[in-house]
Design a protein around this motif. Structure first.
Motif, PDB file in Angstrom:
ATOM      1  N   GLN A   1      10.907  -0.008  42.184  1.00 38.53           N
ATOM      2  CA  GLN A   1      10.114  -0.671  41.155  1.00 38.53           C
ATOM      3  C   GLN A   1      10.768  -0.618  39.772  1.00 38.53           C
ATOM      4  OE1 GLN A   1       7.497  -2.359  42.005  1.00 38.53           O
ATOM      5  NE2 GLN A   1       7.341  -1.602  44.117  1.00 38.53           N
ATOM      6  N   LYS A   2      11.882   0.078  39.633  1.00 31.09           N
ATOM      7  CA  LYS A   2      12.500   0.257  38.323  1.00 31.09           C
ATOM      8  C   LYS A   2      13.319  -0.965  37.941  1.00 31.09           C
ATOM      9  CE  LYS A   2      14.763   3.771  35.513  1.00 31.09           C
ATOM     10  NZ  LYS A   2      15.320   5.145  35.486  1.00 31.09           N
ATOM     11  N   ASP A   3      13.196  -1.368  36.685  1.00 33.52           N
ATOM     12  CA  ASP A   3      13.901  -2.545  36.190  1.00 33.52           C
ATOM     13  C   ASP A   3      15.408  -2.319  36.223  1.00 33.52           C
ATOM     14  OD1 ASP A   3      15.049  -4.504  34.151  1.00 33.52           O
ATOM     15  OD2 ASP A   3      12.950  -5.103  34.161  1.00 33.52           O
ATOM     16  N   PHE A   4      16.157  -3.357  36.635  1.00 29.99           N
ATOM     17  CA  PHE A   4      17.608  -3.249  36.713  1.00 29.99           C
ATOM     18  C   PHE A   4      18.231  -2.879  35.366  1.00 29.99           C
ATOM     19  CE2 PHE A   4      17.691  -6.420  40.472  1.00 29.99           C
ATOM     20  CZ  PHE A   4      17.517  -5.373  41.361  1.00 29.99           C
ATOM     21  N   ALA A   5      17.641  -3.366  34.273  1.00 27.74           N
ATOM     22  CA  ALA A   5      18.209  -3.100  32.946  1.00 27.74           C
ATOM     23  C   ALA A   5      18.078  -1.637  32.549  1.00 27.74           C
ATOM     24  CB  ALA A   5      17.533  -3.992  31.898  1.00 27.74           C
ATOM     25  N   GLN A   6      17.227  -0.860  33.227  1.00 29.17           N
ATOM     26  CA  GLN A   6      17.004   0.546  32.886  1.00 29.17           C
ATOM     27  C   GLN A   6      17.769   1.502  33.790  1.00 29.17           C
ATOM     28  OE1 GLN A   6      12.758   1.012  33.105  1.00 29.17           O
ATOM     29  NE2 GLN A   6      12.354  -0.443  31.449  1.00 29.17           N
ATOM     30  N   LEU A   7      18.540   0.970  34.742  1.00 29.43           N
ATOM     31  CA  LEU A   7      19.265   1.822  35.678  1.00 29.43           C
ATOM     32  C   LEU A   7      20.535   2.363  35.047  1.00 29.43           C
ATOM     33  CD1 LEU A   7      18.979  -0.375  38.900  1.00 29.43           C
ATOM     34  CD2 LEU A   7      17.612   1.633  38.326  1.00 29.43           C
ATOM     35  N   GLU A   8      20.920   3.552  35.460  1.00 30.64           N
ATOM     36  CA  GLU A   8      22.169   4.129  34.981  1.00 30.64           C
ATOM     37  C   GLU A   8      22.624   5.213  35.957  1.00 30.64           C
ATOM     38  OE1 GLU A   8      20.092   7.319  31.895  1.00 30.64           O
ATOM     39  OE2 GLU A   8      21.140   5.556  31.115  1.00 30.64           O
ATOM     40  N   GLY A   9      23.941   5.436  35.993  1.00 30.70           N
ATOM     41  CA  GLY A   9      24.506   6.522  36.775  1.00 30.70           C
ATOM     42  C   GLY A   9      24.201   6.437  38.253  1.00 30.70           C
ATOM     43  N   GLU A  10      23.623   7.517  38.800  1.00 30.06           N
ATOM     44  CA  GLU A  10      23.353   7.618  40.232  1.00 30.06           C
ATOM     45  C   GLU A  10      22.330   6.586  40.690  1.00 30.06           C
ATOM     46  OE1 GLU A  10      22.188  11.578  41.061  1.00 30.06           O
ATOM     47  OE2 GLU A  10      24.152  12.459  40.592  1.00 30.06           O
ATOM     48  N   GLU A  11      21.379   6.252  39.826  1.00 29.00           N
ATOM     49  CA  GLU A  11      20.394   5.237  40.200  1.00 29.00           C
ATOM     50  C   GLU A  11      21.065   3.895  40.459  1.00 29.00           C
ATOM     51  OE1 GLU A  11      16.400   6.775  37.827  1.00 29.00           O
ATOM     52  OE2 GLU A  11      17.709   5.273  36.911  1.00 29.00           O
ATOM     53  N   LEU A  12      22.022   3.546  39.616  1.00 27.84           N
ATOM     54  CA  LEU A  12      22.728   2.275  39.782  1.00 27.84           C
ATOM     55  C   LEU A  12      23.511   2.260  41.097  1.00 27.84           C
ATOM     56  CD1 LEU A  12      23.141  -0.361  38.229  1.00 27.84           C
ATOM     57  CD2 LEU A  12      25.181   0.643  37.204  1.00 27.84           C
TER      58      LEU A  12
ATOM     59  N   PHE B   1       9.146 -20.008  41.506  1.00 25.33           N
ATOM     60  CA  PHE B   1       9.523 -19.355  40.254  1.00 25.33           C
ATOM     61  C   PHE B   1       9.236 -17.863  40.427  1.00 25.33           C
ATOM     62  CE2 PHE B   1       8.603 -18.678  35.534  1.00 25.33           C
ATOM     63  CZ  PHE B   1       9.945 -18.666  35.210  1.00 25.33           C
ATOM     64  N   LEU B   2      10.302 -17.052  40.587  1.00 29.85           N
ATOM     65  CA  LEU B   2      10.140 -15.669  40.994  1.00 29.85           C
ATOM     66  C   LEU B   2      10.874 -14.717  40.057  1.00 29.85           C
ATOM     67  CD1 LEU B   2      10.779 -16.031  44.831  1.00 29.85           C
ATOM     68  CD2 LEU B   2       8.580 -15.686  43.728  1.00 29.85           C
ATOM     69  N   PRO B   3      10.412 -13.461  39.986  1.00 28.75           N
ATOM     70  CA  PRO B   3      11.150 -12.443  39.216  1.00 28.75           C
ATOM     71  C   PRO B   3      12.340 -11.935  40.024  1.00 28.75           C
ATOM     72  CG  PRO B   3       9.191 -11.471  40.194  1.00 28.75           C
ATOM     73  CD  PRO B   3       9.139 -12.940  40.510  1.00 28.75           C
ATOM     74  N   VAL B   4      13.330 -11.379  39.332  1.00 27.39           N
ATOM     75  CA  VAL B   4      14.473 -10.776  40.000  1.00 27.39           C
ATOM     76  C   VAL B   4      14.938  -9.583  39.164  1.00 27.39           C
ATOM     77  CG1 VAL B   4      16.165 -12.306  38.891  1.00 27.39           C
ATOM     78  CG2 VAL B   4      16.699 -11.281  41.126  1.00 27.39           C
ATOM     79  N   HIS B   5      13.989  -8.688  38.835  1.00 28.86           N
ATOM     80  CA  HIS B   5      14.263  -7.595  37.903  1.00 28.86           C
ATOM     81  C   HIS B   5      14.368  -6.242  38.580  1.00 28.86           C
ATOM     82  CE1 HIS B   5      10.017  -7.506  38.693  1.00 28.86           C
ATOM     83  NE2 HIS B   5       9.881  -6.354  38.077  1.00 28.86           N
ATOM     84  N   ASN B   6      13.997  -6.144  39.858  1.00 29.45           N
ATOM     85  CA  ASN B   6      14.108  -4.860  40.558  1.00 29.45           C
ATOM     86  C   ASN B   6      14.305  -5.108  42.050  1.00 29.45           C
ATOM     87  OD1 ASN B   6      11.564  -5.592  41.502  1.00 29.45           O
ATOM     88  ND2 ASN B   6      10.467  -4.177  40.158  1.00 29.45           N
ATOM     89  N   LEU B   7      14.457  -4.009  42.797  1.00 28.20           N
ATOM     90  CA  LEU B   7      14.732  -4.133  44.222  1.00 28.20           C
ATOM     91  C   LEU B   7      13.537  -4.723  44.970  1.00 28.20           C
ATOM     92  CD1 LEU B   7      17.076  -3.454  46.147  1.00 28.20           C
ATOM     93  CD2 LEU B   7      15.875  -1.339  46.711  1.00 28.20           C
ATOM     94  N   ALA B   8      12.329  -4.411  44.529  1.00 28.46           N
ATOM     95  CA  ALA B   8      11.139  -4.954  45.185  1.00 28.46           C
ATOM     96  C   ALA B   8      11.099  -6.481  45.069  1.00 28.46           C
ATOM     97  CB  ALA B   8       9.879  -4.340  44.578  1.00 28.46           C
ATOM     98  N   SER B   9      11.531  -7.022  43.943  1.00 22.27           N
ATOM     99  CA  SER B   9      11.545  -8.480  43.785  1.00 22.27           C
ATOM    100  C   SER B   9      12.577  -9.124  44.708  1.00 22.27           C
ATOM    101  CB  SER B   9      11.828  -8.846  42.325  1.00 22.27           C
ATOM    102  OG  SER B   9      13.112  -8.400  41.917  1.00 22.27           O
ATOM    103  N   LEU B  10      13.691  -8.432  44.978  1.00 20.21           N
ATOM    104  CA  LEU B  10      14.671  -8.963  45.925  1.00 20.21           C
ATOM    105  C   LEU B  10      14.108  -8.958  47.345  1.00 20.21           C
ATOM    106  CD1 LEU B  10      18.048  -7.395  44.702  1.00 20.21           C
ATOM    107  CD2 LEU B  10      17.109  -9.666  44.238  1.00 20.21           C
ATOM    108  N   GLU B  11      13.328  -7.940  47.674  1.00 17.76           N
ATOM    109  CA  GLU B  11      12.698  -7.912  48.991  1.00 17.76           C
ATOM    110  C   GLU B  11      11.704  -9.064  49.142  1.00 17.76           C
ATOM    111  OE1 GLU B  11      11.019  -4.052  49.067  1.00 17.76           O
ATOM    112  OE2 GLU B  11      12.927  -3.030  49.443  1.00 17.76           O
TER     113      GLU B  11
END
Length: 409
Positions: free
Chosen positions: A146-157, A377-387
């Protein structure tokens, strides 16, 4: 442009703005309204007389309300929307101050309720310690989804990239003109029937049938790599690479074509064909000359339509456009090329990373021009949106909630 046409355009602009504000007002009262529903209401208002309150309200209720329990709040909100004395003033009504006051009251009530709950919780802390700790409502992986791609860093990325690589992408099938042996087919295969009859003394006892062959649809991705997309573009290129390199034996997609665009269109299919992900993304970044610049989506789509559309979209391809909609080019050209692209492909999906924000409204010039020609018209900001996107591609858009499909056509 004449003074009358200018006044009409300004009035329509006021009306569209207030419709968006009305949608925000409904959401304050916990009535979920999507941008697609608001756009459908705008289309419905073109068929009714704005001077008749009953017709305007009926159109809004038919499009925006799907649950009976939402009707009381909808009725109150619509009375605020229709508070003007003269029906012509409806197009100049300002709802921003009402929404702000309503939001402030809601926040104050929530804070007071939270304070009361904290006071009650203080008396029960000792008893809570005697009980087993509650299980966590979500795991670390669920939180990462659920975490926004723009907020990822390090191991999360790194973990998100690994999860992207494990996802399976599968498009719905299309029926081709080619035939194959099929026990339940509707066409008789006379050649095989006669050949089989030779083993039975020339008697055609077993009839061999043929049916249409089905194939997976190709997928075309166009990714915005302009400056406004910088927090998302590199990770989204990794997503495009993951789609292009399925790990399963059944790829699920017959062919994947990848493009990047900013002020120009760049084909990345050959660069992303490299098996090593780091070398592929490095080659793609080296190939793109306008990374982090401006955006001229209309010019990029015109080049795609004239150069690539006929050879790539002839087999019922689905097209994904990944962009936030900020555009510095010709908006009229963008609308024209979007309409042409929509006619050429099987399905046109616009993915916007900003759509994941609860306060986002599709008001940028590019989005306003593109939405009438978009199927989803869909979001693409986190992994859940890709699913969610993967489910939509597999079902063909027929049964995924929240897909934003304007019509069933």
């Amino acid at each position: 442009m004449t003074e009358g046409a200018t006044a009409a355009a300004a009035a329509r602009g006021h009306l569209l703005r207030n419709i968006v504000l009305f949608g925000r007002l409904l959401r304050v009262g916990s009535l979920d309204v999507t941008p697609t529903q608001l756009r459908d209401w705008v289309a419905a208002l073109e068929l009714v007389d704005l001077a008749h309150k009953r017709d305007v309200k009926a159109a809004a209720r038919a499009v925006l309300v799907s649950r009976r329990r939402d009707l009381p709040w909808f009725n109150k909100a619509f009375e605020l929307f229709w508070q003007a004395r003269d029906p012509r003033e409806l197009e100049q009504l300002e709802l921003g101050l009402m929404i702000q006051r309503r939001t402030e009251r809601t926040k104050r009530a929530a804070i007071q309720k939270l304070a009361l709950n904290d006071g009650d919780a203080g008396d029960d802390r000792q008893s809570d310690r005697e009980h087993t700790a509650r299980p966590r409502l979500y795991s670390a992986r669920e939180a990462l989804r659920q975490k926004d791609f723009a907020q990822l860093e390090g191991e999360e990325l790194d973990e998100i990239k690994r999860l992207m690589a494990t996802m399976r992408w599968q498009l719905d099938t299309r029926r081709t003109r080619r035939l194959r042996p099929d026990r339940h087919g509707h066409r008789l295969d006379l050649r095989r029937t006669l050949r089989r009859s030779l083993t039975q003394g020339g008697e055609m006892i077993d009839l061999v049938r043929r049916g249409r062959k089905h194939r997976r649809r190709p997928l075309v991705l166009l990714c915005d790599i302009s400056g406004s997309m910088e927090p998302y573009s590199r990770l989204l290129l990794h997503f495009i690479y993951a789609v292009s390199h399925p790990r399963s034996a059944d790829p699920g997609i017959s062919r994947v074509e990848a493009f990047a665009f900013g002020t120009r269109l760049t084909r990345l299919t050959q660069e992303l064909a490299e098996r090593d992900v780091d070398r592929a993304l490095q080659a793609a970044a080296h190939r793109i000359e306008d990374w982090g610049g401006g955006t001229r989506t209309g010019d990029a789509l015109r080049e795609f339509n004239f150069t690539w559309s006929r050879r790539l979209l002839g087999q019922g391809a689905a097209v994904l456009i990944i962009s936030d909609g900020w555009d510095r080019g010709d908006i009229g050209l963008l609308g024209h090329e979007m309409e042409r692209l929509h006619r050429s492909c099987h399905r046109l999906i616009w993915l916007n990373p900003l759509l994941g924000s609860p306060d986002y409204q599709p008001l940028t010039r590019g989005i306003v021009a593109a939405l009438p020609h978009v199927d989803d018209f869909l979001p693409v900001h986190n992994l859940a949106s890709l699913e969610q996107l993967g489910e939509l591609l597999f079902t063909g858009g027929g049964s995924v909630p929240g897909s934003g499909r304007p019509s069933a056509g």
